[in-house]
Design a protein around this motif. Sequence first.
Motif, short mmCIF file in Angstrom:
data_model
loop_
_atom_site.label_atom_id
_atom_site.label_comp_id
_atom_site.label_asym_id
_atom_site.label_seq_id
_atom_site.Cartn_x
_atom_site.Cartn_y
_atom_site.Cartn_z
N SER A 1 -21.21 0.68 -107.16
CA SER A 1 -20.44 -0.55 -106.98
C SER A 1 -20.60 -1.47 -108.19
O SER A 1 -21.70 -1.76 -108.64
N GLY B 1 -18.99 -0.81 -101.53
CA GLY B 1 -18.33 -0.91 -102.83
C GLY B 1 -18.54 0.33 -103.68
O GLY B 1 -17.82 0.55 -104.65
N ARG C 1 -13.73 4.23 -101.48
CA ARG C 1 -14.72 3.16 -101.47
C ARG C 1 -15.41 3.14 -100.11
O ARG C 1 -14.75 3.19 -99.08
#
Length: 442
Positions: free
Chosen positions: A416, A365, A384
């Motif tokens: 993230s 993430g 990502r």
Amino acid sequence: MQRVLVLDKSKNPLMPCHSARARQLLKQGKAAVFREYPFTIILKERDGGDVQPVSIKIDQGSKTTGISMVADFKGGKRVIWAGELTHRGQQIRDKLLSRRQIRRGRRSRKTRYCPARFLNRRRAEGKLAPSLQSRVENILTWVGRLSRWSPVRSLSMELVRFDTQLMENAEISGVEYQQGELAGYEAREYLLEKWGRHCAYCHATDRPLEIEHIAPKSRGGSNCVSNLTVACHECNQRKGSQTAAEFGHPNIQQQAKQPLKDAAAVNATRWALWRRMNTLGLPLEVGTGGRTKFNRVKQHYPKAHWIDAICVGESGGRVIISPNHAPLQIRATGHQSRQMCRVDKYGFPRTSPKQGRVHFGFQTGDMVKATVTKGVKCGTYIGRVSVRASGFFDITTPTGRTQGISYRYCTPIHNSDGYLYQRGEALSSATTRVAVSSRQDS
Ligand SMILES: [Zn+2]
């Protein structure tokens, strides 16, 4: 142009600045990057400063919500920041479904006894389905974030689709529909809602709908809402000067006589959001869907979620959008997977239980920049990351997914936080749609 959010030395929000100014401050060493998405800088020396009040405006949609920040300047109201937040409703539904199936499978297997639980649950009043609840939470997360990093003094949101007050008892009095007045737009939204947003005769949904007289005007039919319905262009033309009954739809007249209940105009999620927004302690303006569309068409703006957000409420009547303003695309991704290990198609464990979530300082993430200097994957990737214990990560960029990039090539850009970001498409490419969108419905 998207403005850059600015914090002072003690992390209090200052007025968002132009990106050129931010670049200058960073270059001179007077500021540092605080956050990449939304781009926020923190000043190293200054504490406090002048701020103009900023308001956050929201247009809640089922899949995507527009969030815009508007500020008062000398020349009038201007958009300073905009984003489009994509929710994960379907994803949540699918995950809950698969969790349920795994549980079911476990119960029927010969393992330790675990009684099935059913019919012993009670729903709290006003409880939303998890997929809808996440929509509300996503929006509140972003209202919270933006008000932490910019001087937000008020909020606006769309609560209902139309305002029956403005239509002066719609089912009785006449409405000069399509007269370009606000009441006309409210009436139109009312009719669309009442007739389920499809053609009353052929049930088509994929084309622009026109307002249609059930008993034609040429034969003494009135402009009352109880004599109006929505139809596609073809049906409207074919019907001509016939009444609905003569056209082969005798039940339409009966259906038109029943007024729409007020509650139908407000959906549960908007109501839930409104209740939560009220607790934030900022003045909250509410608008109707009819007014949003009226404001957007009056200002000749194309249809987009972030532009609808700008046009919400009375304050959306005159707002300047600078050309080439590109909103930040935000996609809700959630945080982790609850499942401990992957299973094969028979439900048996396929992988070893997950270990930790941080590998080599990265976690799934995170947004990273990878500069690969040798091999077939040579190049720069910004996207990502999905971490692997082996140290060879997958990176998802707007163009696709590349597997097996070593952690050594990666530098972190943004940690993230449950969302995926992408700088959006500019307004200019959408302006061609203006003429169409003024007639079509959302
Ligand atoms: Zn039709």
